[in-house]
Design a protein around this motif. Structure first.
Motif, PDB file in Angstrom:
ATOM      1  N   ARG A 132      52.538  68.414  37.516  1.00 34.40           N
ATOM      2  CA  ARG A 132      52.139  69.728  37.004  1.00 34.40           C
ATOM      3  C   ARG A 132      51.079  69.620  35.916  1.00 34.40           C
ATOM      4  O   ARG A 132      50.226  70.490  35.778  1.00 34.40           O
ATOM      5  N   SER A 133      51.151  68.540  35.155  1.00 31.30           N
ATOM      6  CA  SER A 133      50.214  68.402  34.034  1.00 31.30           C
ATOM      7  C   SER A 133      49.049  67.470  34.340  1.00 31.30           C
ATOM      8  O   SER A 133      48.151  67.325  33.520  1.00 31.30           O
ATOM      9  N   ARG A 134      49.077  66.851  35.525  1.00 31.48           N
ATOM     10  CA  ARG A 134      48.029  65.876  35.833  1.00 31.48           C
ATOM     11  C   ARG A 134      47.594  66.007  37.289  1.00 31.48           C
ATOM     12  O   ARG A 134      48.387  65.857  38.201  1.00 31.48           O
ATOM     13  N   VAL A 135      46.309  66.317  37.472  1.00 31.04           N
ATOM     14  CA  VAL A 135      45.736  66.417  38.808  1.00 31.04           C
ATOM     15  C   VAL A 135      44.693  65.312  38.955  1.00 31.04           C
ATOM     16  O   VAL A 135      43.822  65.161  38.094  1.00 31.04           O
ATOM     17  N   PRO A 136      44.774  64.495  40.020  1.00 32.65           N
ATOM     18  CA  PRO A 136      43.816  63.394  40.191  1.00 32.65           C
ATOM     19  C   PRO A 136      42.371  63.898  40.245  1.00 32.65           C
ATOM     20  O   PRO A 136      42.071  64.922  40.864  1.00 32.65           O
ATOM     21  N   THR A 137      41.488  63.186  39.563  1.00 37.14           N
ATOM     22  CA  THR A 137      40.068  63.537  39.569  1.00 37.14           C
ATOM     23  C   THR A 137      39.386  62.924  40.795  1.00 37.14           C
ATOM     24  O   THR A 137      39.982  62.138  41.532  1.00 37.14           O
ATOM     25  N   GLY A 138      38.099  63.287  40.972  1.00 33.93           N
ATOM     26  CA  GLY A 138      37.336  62.738  42.089  1.00 33.93           C
ATOM     27  C   GLY A 138      37.305  61.226  42.108  1.00 33.93           C
ATOM     28  O   GLY A 138      37.600  60.608  43.138  1.00 33.93           O
ATOM     29  N   ALA A 142      39.375  59.143  40.761  1.00 32.26           N
ATOM     30  CA  ALA A 142      40.728  58.634  41.012  1.00 32.26           C
ATOM     31  C   ALA A 142      41.077  58.718  42.491  1.00 32.26           C
ATOM     32  O   ALA A 142      41.653  57.788  43.063  1.00 32.26           O
ATOM     33  N   LEU A 143      40.696  59.822  43.119  1.00 35.26           N
ATOM     34  CA  LEU A 143      40.956  59.982  44.550  1.00 35.26           C
ATOM     35  C   LEU A 143      40.160  58.974  45.362  1.00 35.26           C
ATOM     36  O   LEU A 143      40.663  58.417  46.347  1.00 35.26           O
ATOM     37  N   ALA A 144      38.918  58.729  44.960  1.00 34.62           N
ATOM     38  CA  ALA A 144      38.091  57.740  45.651  1.00 34.62           C
ATOM     39  C   ALA A 144      38.718  56.352  45.555  1.00 34.62           C
ATOM     40  O   ALA A 144      38.708  55.580  46.531  1.00 34.62           O
ATOM     41  N   GLY A 145      39.273  56.040  44.395  1.00 31.77           N
ATOM     42  CA  GLY A 145      39.935  54.756  44.229  1.00 31.77           C
ATOM     43  C   GLY A 145      41.168  54.634  45.110  1.00 31.77           C
ATOM     44  O   GLY A 145      41.428  53.570  45.690  1.00 31.77           O
ATOM     45  N   LEU A 146      41.929  55.731  45.230  1.00 32.01           N
ATOM     46  CA  LEU A 146      43.099  55.729  46.107  1.00 32.01           C
ATOM     47  C   LEU A 146      42.703  55.508  47.560  1.00 32.01           C
ATOM     48  O   LEU A 146      43.353  54.754  48.295  1.00 32.01           O
ATOM     49  N   ARG A 147      41.624  56.174  47.974  1.00 35.24           N
ATOM     50  CA  ARG A 147      41.164  56.007  49.358  1.00 35.24           C
ATOM     51  C   ARG A 147      40.698  54.579  49.615  1.00 35.24           C
ATOM     52  O   ARG A 147      40.967  54.019  50.682  1.00 35.24           O
ATOM     53  N   THR A 148      40.015  54.003  48.665  1.00 38.57           N
ATOM     54  CA  THR A 148      39.527  52.626  48.829  1.00 38.57           C
ATOM     55  C   THR A 148      40.689  51.660  48.974  1.00 38.57           C
ATOM     56  O   THR A 148      40.691  50.793  49.870  1.00 38.57           O
ATOM     57  N   ARG A 149      41.695  51.801  48.117  1.00 37.38           N
ATOM     58  CA  ARG A 149      42.861  50.932  48.217  1.00 37.38           C
ATOM     59  C   ARG A 149      43.634  51.195  49.513  1.00 37.38           C
ATOM     60  O   ARG A 149      44.172  50.260  50.128  1.00 37.38           O
ATOM     61  N   GLY A 150      43.669  52.458  49.912  1.00 34.79           N
ATOM     62  CA  GLY A 150      44.353  52.799  51.154  1.00 34.79           C
ATOM     63  C   GLY A 150      43.673  52.196  52.363  1.00 34.79           C
ATOM     64  O   GLY A 150      44.340  51.670  53.266  1.00 34.79           O
ATOM     65  N   ARG A 151      42.342  52.252  52.408  1.00 35.48           N
ATOM     66  CA  ARG A 151      41.607  51.663  53.535  1.00 35.48           C
ATOM     67  C   ARG A 151      41.791  50.151  53.580  1.00 35.48           C
ATOM     68  O   ARG A 151      41.902  49.559  54.659  1.00 35.48           O
ATOM     69  N   ALA A 152      41.834  49.518  52.416  1.00 37.90           N
ATOM     70  CA  ALA A 152      42.047  48.070  52.379  1.00 37.90           C
ATOM     71  C   ALA A 152      43.442  47.723  52.901  1.00 37.90           C
ATOM     72  O   ALA A 152      43.617  46.745  53.644  1.00 37.90           O
ATOM     73  N   ALA A 153      44.433  48.525  52.525  1.00 35.23           N
ATOM     74  CA  ALA A 153      45.810  48.260  52.957  1.00 35.23           C
ATOM     75  C   ALA A 153      45.960  48.428  54.463  1.00 35.23           C
ATOM     76  O   ALA A 153      46.556  47.579  55.146  1.00 35.23           O
ATOM     77  N   VAL A 154      45.428  49.515  55.006  1.00 33.41           N
ATOM     78  CA  VAL A 154      45.569  49.740  56.442  1.00 33.41           C
ATOM     79  C   VAL A 154      44.705  48.755  57.222  1.00 33.41           C
ATOM     80  O   VAL A 154      45.024  48.383  58.362  1.00 33.41           O
ATOM     81  N   GLY A 155      43.636  48.276  56.605  1.00 35.46           N
ATOM     82  CA  GLY A 155      42.808  47.259  57.252  1.00 35.46           C
ATOM     83  C   GLY A 155      43.572  45.967  57.476  1.00 35.46           C
ATOM     84  O   GLY A 155      43.383  45.289  58.493  1.00 35.46           O
ATOM     85  N   ARG A 156      44.455  45.626  56.541  1.00 33.80           N
ATOM     86  CA  ARG A 156      45.273  44.421  56.702  1.00 33.80           C
ATOM     87  C   ARG A 156      46.222  44.563  57.890  1.00 33.80           C
ATOM     88  O   ARG A 156      46.464  43.602  58.630  1.00 33.80           O
ATOM     89  N   ILE A 157      46.763  45.766  58.082  1.00 30.46           N
ATOM     90  CA  ILE A 157      47.655  46.007  59.218  1.00 30.46           C
ATOM     91  C   ILE A 157      46.866  45.919  60.523  1.00 30.46           C
ATOM     92  O   ILE A 157      47.348  45.351  61.518  1.00 30.46           O
ATOM     93  N   GLU A 158      45.646  46.466  60.536  1.00 31.02           N
ATOM     94  CA  GLU A 158      44.795  46.355  61.731  1.00 31.02           C
ATOM     95  C   GLU A 158      44.556  44.896  62.085  1.00 31.02           C
ATOM     96  O   GLU A 158      44.640  44.505  63.260  1.00 31.02           O
ATOM     97  N   ASP A 159      44.262  44.080  61.086  1.00 30.51           N
ATOM     98  CA  ASP A 159      44.014  42.659  61.330  1.00 30.51           C
ATOM     99  C   ASP A 159      45.249  41.975  61.924  1.00 30.51           C
ATOM    100  O   ASP A 159      45.135  41.142  62.828  1.00 30.51           O
ATOM    101  N   GLU A 160      46.425  42.319  61.414  1.00 29.60           N
ATOM    102  CA  GLU A 160      47.656  41.736  61.948  1.00 29.60           C
ATOM    103  C   GLU A 160      47.857  42.102  63.408  1.00 29.60           C
ATOM    104  O   GLU A 160      48.252  41.262  64.225  1.00 29.60           O
ATOM    105  N   LEU A 161      47.575  43.358  63.750  1.00 33.72           N
ATOM    106  CA  LEU A 161      47.760  43.805  65.129  1.00 33.72           C
ATOM    107  C   LEU A 161      46.744  43.160  66.066  1.00 33.72           C
ATOM    108  O   LEU A 161      47.084  42.774  67.184  1.00 33.72           O
ATOM    109  N   VAL A 162      45.503  43.050  65.619  1.00 36.52           N
ATOM    110  CA  VAL A 162      44.477  42.416  66.441  1.00 36.52           C
ATOM    111  C   VAL A 162      44.850  40.964  66.721  1.00 36.52           C
ATOM    112  O   VAL A 162      44.630  40.444  67.830  1.00 36.52           O
TER     113      VAL A 162
END
Length: 288
Positions: free
Chosen positions: A187-193, A195-215
């Motif tokens: 309620r008192s804290r909304v992620p800024t632009g 911060a959101l970009a950083g979350l997306r970057t970390r998220g893409r890196a994490a899901v990329g590791r799963i893609e590599d495992e599946l390949v």
């Protein structure tokens, strides 16, 4: 897919004679056709909810389906002196190379679909690998062409699901990965632009590791695979949306300790996913 199926799993299916169990057994038959041995073990625990004559007719129909699919099926009829889950587990081999299929409870009287059920007990036991299925698209006959896999981004998730996905691969056209990253919004804290970009970057890196495992572990062949990152608090709600967008036939969820633990929020999310899903849902726990 040009490569031959290389996975050997001992496929077992808990069968109680219900309509839902008949739909679940279609998954068991389809998965078994992909194993080298093509042997399926059906486990029925006597609970007096179905007459002997009706059960015999239903099993005859199931065994006929198995024969037509080239699957050799055996029926293990057991009596439960205690918990039904214990009786089922006693009738199947232990270990990660056994995959036991079971169905989630129907929505009669608004009861929970997983919490407090035999399927939840089987998932928690951890003595063999378990796939608990909620079937809402019986017309797929256990052979979904598009599968959505929500992932937490942890190492090993891809490898854990790879054996099951390999057995589904002969009819699989598309594999979609979804990683939902909590924004941490309050309620008192909304992620800024930034911060959101950083979350997306970390998220893409994490899901990329799963893609590599599946390949690495899965012979994808002509199967299309893609990945999505969403910033949201509710992975279950996002899974419902993305599965609907891609017309998926199955949402495959890994049963982490957190999912099976006492976390109330996670329990509510999985129940909501099972209740509101636009397609079949499989909850997979791979034994170690």
């Amino acid at each position: 897919m040009t490569e031959p199926i290389r996975t050997e799993l001992h496929i077992c299916c808990a069968y109680d004679g219900s309509v839902n169990a008949h739909w679940v057994v279609r998954y068991a038959i389809h998965l078994t056709t992909g194993t080298p041995s093509k042997m399926l073990r059906l486990v029925h625990v006597r609970d007096r909810r179905i007459s002997e004559s009706l059960l015999a007719r239903k099993l005859k129909h199931v065994l006929g389906d198995c024969e037509r699919a080239g699957v050799e099926a055996t029926v293990h009829d057991v009596r439960a002196s205690g918990r039904v889950a214990d009786a089922v587990l006693d009738a199947v081999p232990s270990g990660a190379e056994t995959l036991l299929l079971c169905g989630t409870r129907s929505r009669a009287r608004q009861r929970r679909l997983l919490e407090g059920t035999v399927s939840e007990s089987l998932l928690r036991a951890g003595t063999c690998s378990v796939l608990a299925l909620r079937v809402v698209l019986p017309g797929l006959l256990g052979a979904p062409r598009r599968v959505l896999v929500p992932v937490a981004g942890k190492s090993g998730e891809g490898r854990a699901a790879s054996k099951l996905l390999e057995l589904l691969s002969p009819t699989l056209e598309a594999l979609h990965l979804l990683h939902v990253v909590p924004s941490g919004r309050t309620r008192s804290r909304v992620p800024t632009g930034p911060a959101l970009a950083g979350l997306r970057t970390r998220g893409r890196a994490a899901v990329g590791r799963i893609e590599d495992e599946l390949v690495t572990s899965l012979p994808l062949g002509d199967i299309h695979m893609d990945a999505y990152v969403r910033i949201a608090e509710d992975w279950a709600g996002q899974s419902i949306i993305v599965a609907g967008q891609h017309k998926c036939g199955l949402i495959l969820v890994g049963a982490s300790p957190r999912l099976l633990g006492a976390n109330v929020a996670e329990s509510r999310r999985i129940e909501r996913l099972l209740a509101m899903t636009p397609c079949d849902v499989g909850i997979l726990r791979v034994a170690r």
